[in-house]
Design a protein around this motif. Structure first.
Motif, PDB file in Angstrom:
ATOM      1  N   SER A  52      -3.660 -18.127 -31.222  1.00  0.00           N
ATOM      2  CA  SER A  52      -4.353 -19.411 -31.355  1.00  0.00           C
ATOM      3  C   SER A  52      -5.865 -19.251 -31.432  1.00  0.00           C
ATOM      4  O   SER A  52      -6.576 -20.181 -31.784  1.00  0.00           O
ATOM      5  N   GLN A  53      -6.387 -18.072 -31.115  1.00  0.00           N
ATOM      6  CA  GLN A  53      -7.832 -17.850 -31.221  1.00  0.00           C
ATOM      7  C   GLN A  53      -8.293 -17.691 -32.668  1.00  0.00           C
ATOM      8  O   GLN A  53      -9.464 -17.893 -32.967  1.00  0.00           O
ATOM      9  N   ILE A  54      -7.390 -17.243 -33.530  1.00  0.00           N
ATOM     10  CA  ILE A  54      -7.776 -16.948 -34.915  1.00  0.00           C
ATOM     11  C   ILE A  54      -6.766 -17.568 -35.882  1.00  0.00           C
ATOM     12  O   ILE A  54      -6.054 -16.863 -36.596  1.00  0.00           O
ATOM     13  N   PRO A  55      -6.740 -18.925 -35.945  1.00  0.00           N
ATOM     14  CA  PRO A  55      -5.712 -19.579 -36.774  1.00  0.00           C
ATOM     15  C   PRO A  55      -5.921 -19.438 -38.283  1.00  0.00           C
ATOM     16  O   PRO A  55      -4.952 -19.417 -39.029  1.00  0.00           O
ATOM     17  N   ASN A  56      -7.192 -19.340 -38.758  1.00  0.00           N
ATOM     18  CA  ASN A  56      -7.468 -19.410 -40.205  1.00  0.00           C
ATOM     19  C   ASN A  56      -7.929 -18.074 -40.776  1.00  0.00           C
ATOM     20  O   ASN A  56      -8.528 -17.260 -40.064  1.00  0.00           O
ATOM     21  N   ALA A  57      -7.685 -17.894 -42.083  1.00  0.00           N
ATOM     22  CA  ALA A  57      -8.113 -16.659 -42.748  1.00  0.00           C
ATOM     23  C   ALA A  57      -9.611 -16.447 -42.520  1.00  0.00           C
ATOM     24  O   ALA A  57     -10.406 -17.381 -42.668  1.00  0.00           O
ATOM     25  N   GLY A  58      -9.977 -15.238 -42.139  1.00  0.00           N
ATOM     26  CA  GLY A  58     -11.387 -14.920 -41.885  1.00  0.00           C
ATOM     27  C   GLY A  58     -11.805 -15.125 -40.436  1.00  0.00           C
ATOM     28  O   GLY A  58     -12.874 -14.676 -40.027  1.00  0.00           O
ATOM     29  N   ASP A  59     -10.981 -15.814 -39.652  1.00  0.00           N
ATOM     30  CA  ASP A  59     -11.309 -15.966 -38.222  1.00  0.00           C
ATOM     31  C   ASP A  59     -11.271 -14.585 -37.573  1.00  0.00           C
ATOM     32  O   ASP A  59     -10.351 -13.794 -37.828  1.00  0.00           O
ATOM     33  N   PHE A  60     -12.254 -14.302 -36.738  1.00  0.00           N
ATOM     34  CA  PHE A  60     -12.246 -13.007 -36.055  1.00  0.00           C
ATOM     35  C   PHE A  60     -12.570 -13.169 -34.575  1.00  0.00           C
ATOM     36  O   PHE A  60     -13.173 -14.162 -34.158  1.00  0.00           O
ATOM     37  N   PHE A  61     -12.146 -12.177 -33.802  1.00  0.00           N
ATOM     38  CA  PHE A  61     -12.463 -12.093 -32.381  1.00  0.00           C
ATOM     39  C   PHE A  61     -12.857 -10.652 -32.103  1.00  0.00           C
ATOM     40  O   PHE A  61     -12.140  -9.725 -32.495  1.00  0.00           O
ATOM     41  N   ALA A  62     -14.019 -10.470 -31.482  1.00  0.00           N
ATOM     42  CA  ALA A  62     -14.486  -9.113 -31.158  1.00  0.00           C
ATOM     43  C   ALA A  62     -14.080  -8.782 -29.737  1.00  0.00           C
ATOM     44  O   ALA A  62     -14.454  -9.479 -28.800  1.00  0.00           O
ATOM     45  N   THR A  63     -13.288  -7.721 -29.593  1.00  0.00           N
ATOM     46  CA  THR A  63     -12.852  -7.320 -28.257  1.00  0.00           C
ATOM     47  C   THR A  63     -13.023  -5.808 -28.132  1.00  0.00           C
ATOM     48  O   THR A  63     -13.777  -5.198 -28.911  1.00  0.00           O
ATOM     49  N   THR A  64     -12.383  -5.225 -27.155  1.00  0.00           N
ATOM     50  CA  THR A  64     -12.383  -3.764 -27.059  1.00  0.00           C
ATOM     51  C   THR A  64     -10.973  -3.288 -26.752  1.00  0.00           C
ATOM     52  O   THR A  64     -10.170  -4.028 -26.178  1.00  0.00           O
ATOM     53  N   MET A  65     -10.677  -2.065 -27.202  1.00  0.00           N
ATOM     54  CA  MET A  65      -9.458  -1.383 -26.768  1.00  0.00           C
ATOM     55  C   MET A  65      -9.962  -0.281 -25.848  1.00  0.00           C
ATOM     56  O   MET A  65     -10.579   0.672 -26.319  1.00  0.00           O
ATOM     57  N   ALA A  66      -9.750  -0.446 -24.541  1.00  0.00           N
ATOM     58  CA  ALA A  66     -10.467   0.342 -23.529  1.00  0.00           C
ATOM     59  C   ALA A  66     -11.955   0.155 -23.800  1.00  0.00           C
ATOM     60  O   ALA A  66     -12.423  -0.990 -23.845  1.00  0.00           O
ATOM     61  N   ASP A  67     -12.706   1.211 -24.076  1.00  0.00           N
ATOM     62  CA  ASP A  67     -14.146   1.035 -24.277  1.00  0.00           C
ATOM     63  C   ASP A  67     -14.529   1.062 -25.761  1.00  0.00           C
ATOM     64  O   ASP A  67     -15.711   1.097 -26.098  1.00  0.00           O
ATOM     65  N   ASP A  68     -13.549   1.094 -26.668  1.00  0.00           N
ATOM     66  CA  ASP A  68     -13.845   1.091 -28.098  1.00  0.00           C
ATOM     67  C   ASP A  68     -13.935  -0.337 -28.628  1.00  0.00           C
ATOM     68  O   ASP A  68     -12.986  -1.117 -28.477  1.00  0.00           O
ATOM     69  N   PRO A  69     -15.057  -0.697 -29.287  1.00  0.00           N
ATOM     70  CA  PRO A  69     -15.178  -2.055 -29.824  1.00  0.00           C
ATOM     71  C   PRO A  69     -14.252  -2.253 -31.021  1.00  0.00           C
ATOM     72  O   PRO A  69     -14.171  -1.401 -31.902  1.00  0.00           O
ATOM     73  N   VAL A  70     -13.552  -3.371 -31.032  1.00  0.00           N
ATOM     74  CA  VAL A  70     -12.546  -3.622 -32.070  1.00  0.00           C
ATOM     75  C   VAL A  70     -12.679  -5.059 -32.570  1.00  0.00           C
ATOM     76  O   VAL A  70     -12.956  -5.971 -31.787  1.00  0.00           O
ATOM     77  N   LEU A  71     -12.506  -5.228 -33.869  1.00  0.00           N
ATOM     78  CA  LEU A  71     -12.497  -6.564 -34.472  1.00  0.00           C
ATOM     79  C   LEU A  71     -11.058  -6.946 -34.788  1.00  0.00           C
ATOM     80  O   LEU A  71     -10.331  -6.160 -35.411  1.00  0.00           O
ATOM     81  N   VAL A  72     -10.679  -8.147 -34.402  1.00  0.00           N
ATOM     82  CA  VAL A  72      -9.339  -8.649 -34.711  1.00  0.00           C
ATOM     83  C   VAL A  72      -9.528  -9.773 -35.720  1.00  0.00           C
ATOM     84  O   VAL A  72     -10.222 -10.753 -35.430  1.00  0.00           O
ATOM     85  N   VAL A  73      -8.936  -9.637 -36.911  1.00  0.00           N
ATOM     86  CA  VAL A  73      -9.273 -10.556 -38.008  1.00  0.00           C
ATOM     87  C   VAL A  73      -8.002 -11.110 -38.661  1.00  0.00           C
ATOM     88  O   VAL A  73      -7.085 -10.357 -39.023  1.00  0.00           O
ATOM     89  N   ARG A  74      -7.980 -12.435 -38.831  1.00  0.00           N
ATOM     90  CA  ARG A  74      -6.868 -13.059 -39.556  1.00  0.00           C
ATOM     91  C   ARG A  74      -7.061 -12.808 -41.053  1.00  0.00           C
ATOM     92  O   ARG A  74      -8.117 -13.085 -41.612  1.00  0.00           O
ATOM     93  N   GLN A  75      -6.016 -12.299 -41.695  1.00  0.00           N
ATOM     94  CA  GLN A  75      -6.084 -11.955 -43.113  1.00  0.00           C
ATOM     95  C   GLN A  75      -5.660 -13.140 -43.994  1.00  0.00           C
ATOM     96  O   GLN A  75      -5.064 -14.102 -43.505  1.00  0.00           O
ATOM     97  N   LYS A  76      -5.945 -13.007 -45.287  1.00  0.00           N
ATOM     98  CA  LYS A  76      -5.593 -14.097 -46.222  1.00  0.00           C
ATOM     99  C   LYS A  76      -4.098 -14.374 -46.230  1.00  0.00           C
ATOM    100  O   LYS A  76      -3.661 -15.500 -46.423  1.00  0.00           O
ATOM    101  N   ASP A  77      -3.292 -13.341 -46.043  1.00  0.00           N
ATOM    102  CA  ASP A  77      -1.837 -13.541 -46.102  1.00  0.00           C
ATOM    103  C   ASP A  77      -1.257 -13.990 -44.757  1.00  0.00           C
ATOM    104  O   ASP A  77      -0.044 -14.047 -44.593  1.00  0.00           O
ATOM    105  N   GLY A  78      -2.134 -14.286 -43.800  1.00  0.00           N
ATOM    106  CA  GLY A  78      -1.659 -14.782 -42.512  1.00  0.00           C
ATOM    107  C   GLY A  78      -1.429 -13.685 -41.483  1.00  0.00           C
ATOM    108  O   GLY A  78      -1.257 -13.970 -40.287  1.00  0.00           O
ATOM    109  N   SER A  79      -1.426 -12.440 -41.920  1.00  0.00           N
ATOM    110  CA  SER A  79      -1.236 -11.344 -40.965  1.00  0.00           C
ATOM    111  C   SER A  79      -2.526 -11.106 -40.170  1.00  0.00           C
ATOM    112  O   SER A  79      -3.564 -11.710 -40.465  1.00  0.00           O
ATOM    113  N   VAL A  80      -2.444 -10.243 -39.186  1.00  0.00           N
ATOM    114  CA  VAL A  80      -3.616  -9.927 -38.360  1.00  0.00           C
ATOM    115  C   VAL A  80      -3.927  -8.443 -38.514  1.00  0.00           C
ATOM    116  O   VAL A  80      -3.025  -7.599 -38.417  1.00  0.00           O
ATOM    117  N   ALA A  81      -5.191  -8.145 -38.782  1.00  0.00           N
ATOM    118  CA  ALA A  81      -5.627  -6.744 -38.844  1.00  0.00           C
ATOM    119  C   ALA A  81      -6.622  -6.494 -37.724  1.00  0.00           C
ATOM    120  O   ALA A  81      -7.348  -7.400 -37.309  1.00  0.00           O
TER     121      ALA A  81
END
Ligand code: FES
Ligand code: FE
Length: 431
Positions: A52-81
């Motif tokens: 629910s944080q990234i409902p639309n294409a192009g929506d992103f959330f910047a988080t970390t996996m342990a101490d590595d910075p990671v971008l979570v982005v909703r793709q045009k096809d609805g998937s998440v990268a």
């Protein structure tokens, strides 16, 4: 306990004993911390974001996996990268916002630009400087190779050969987790943004606490007048270190903490939960469960809900990312009451939250001592009293006040530490 030994000796020995004792160096040793970033965090499924944080294409959330910075982005096809938030040119963070919507991410250092899928699409001075020779298709952002969504919760792992997320959870833990995310038609959503704060303690104090420690509640939270808690309840520990614990028949108890209207809501939805997940799940939902998915995702159910991640920021520091979780189908006034109740009790300034943080940071402070860190900590509560015959509850369970999940958490942690870092080909890593 022996004086400080070489890392290899420690790992071969009794860092996590079969007798329920745990060497305190798991919480304060710098070498072990460096090793667990690779051996534990790179091998495990880590929580990234809620759908629910990234409902639309192009929506992103910047988080970390342990101490590595990671971008979570909703793709045009609805998937998440998900991709490493680090420019392939010199390593700069390519996105410096926490949240937003973008068609592309342009690095603020020299201007390399990546599209929403992480592909490198523009390089300043490409013809004059690189003479058109840089193969842009090889220099995209490093992708998180596996991303899966479980009923709204998005997890990712660096381990290409990891089991599916559902297999990683195991059938039993799925059932317990469903009491959080699948109890009503429409599932859940997060509201009110992300609460973030830093606590001066090792991440495992938060993780193991939410996976397996109901025992602290009466004493630690006496400051907010919790008093004697319900005495009926169970805890469960999964083979891969996940766990949960909960009271039964305790809904009335939480009345004061979250308000009558929230309690009434839970009474109203109990039949729907029973219908979807069974009567045992309805008990579990309504009477406050703590839980966690190994290594660092945690949750609370009960009269209000939170999901959170304990992000390691050094051997003696963690950053908490915390969300308020609500049933999507709940009426607006219940969502607002949950947000208020959760913020009051479990947020940076939350009353119960500060009780926990004070204990965790004080434990970390004590371990600065050379003598204190040589003595093991005790996870023997309920040892040998596990049961697998409790009606309605899957898996091996124990009395709600016990160390069954805590022992499982440390056993699995030790197993991953023994296996060591992932072996991967040293390619260019592009996505
Ligand atoms: Fe990103 Fe140079 S570091 S363009
Ligand atoms: Fe607590």
């Amino acid at each position: 306990m022996a004086p400080r030994e070489a890392l290899s000796t420690v790992l071969d020995g009794e860092l996590v004993g079969h007798d329920g004792l745990v060497d305190r160096r798991v919480l304060c040793d710098e070498d072990l911390y460096r090793r667990e970033l690779e051996s534990v965090f790179e091998r495990s499924w880590l929580f990234l974001a809620h759908e629910s944080q990234i409902p639309n294409a192009g929506d992103f959330f910047a988080t970390t996996m342990a101490d590595d910075p990671v971008l979570v982005v909703r793709q045009k096809d609805g998937s998440v990268a998900a991709m490493l938030n680090s420019c392939r040119h010199r390593g700069m963070r390519v996105c410096r916002a926490d949240v937003g919507n973008a068609k592309a991410f342009t690095c603020t250092f020299h201007g390399w630009t990546y599209d929403a899928s992480g592909q490198l699409v523009n390089v300043p001075k490409y013809d004059e400087g690189y003479h058109g020779e840089l193969d842009k298709s090889k220099w995209g952002l490093v992708r998180v190779p596996r991303v899966e969504s479980y009923k709204g919760l998005i997890f990712g792992t660096w381990d290409e050969d990891a089991p599916t997320f559902v297999d990683y959870l195991g059938e039993e833990m799925c059932w317990y987790l469903d009491s959080l995310v699948d109890r009503r038609e429409g599932g859940t959503e997060v509201i009110g943004g992300v609460h973030r704060w830093v606590i001066d303690c090792n991440w495992k104090l938060g993780a193991e606490g939410f996976i397996g420690d109901m025992y602290h509640s009466e004493m630690t939270h006496a400051s907010v007048g919790l008093g004697a808690l319900p005495d009926k309840g169970w805890q469960y520990g999964a083979p891969r270190g996940h766990g949960t614990g909960f009271f039964i028949d305790g809904l009335e108890y939480w009345n004061g903490a979250y308000g009558d209207e929230v309690v009434r809501y839970y009474e109203e939805i109990a039949p729907e939960i029973t219908n979807r997940l069974g009567a045992a799940a309805a008990d579990l939902v309504s009477a406050c469960a703590h839980g966690g998915v190994f290594p660092n995702f945690a949750y609370l159910t009960g009269a209000a809900m939170t999901i959170r991640v304990w992000q390691p920021r050094g051997v003696d520091r963690m950053e908490v990312f915390s969300w308020v979780l609500v049933d999507r189908a709940a009426p607006p006034e219940i969502k607002e009451a949950s947000r208020r109740g959760m913020t009051r009790a479990f947020s940076a300034s939350g009353t119960l939250e500060q009780d926990d943080g004070e204990n965790w940071s004080e434990i970390q402070r004590v371990m600065r001592g050379s003598v204190a860190r040589k003595h093991p900590i005790n996870y023997q509560m309920g040892f040998g009293h596990e049961r697998d015959d409790v009606p309605g509850l899957p898996g091996t369970v124990g009395y709600v006040n016990g160390d069954l999940p805590g022992r499982g958490f440390y056993r699995y942690w030790a197993e991953l530490m023994r296996q060591g870092p992932l072996k991967r080909a040293n390619g260019d890593g592009s996505g």
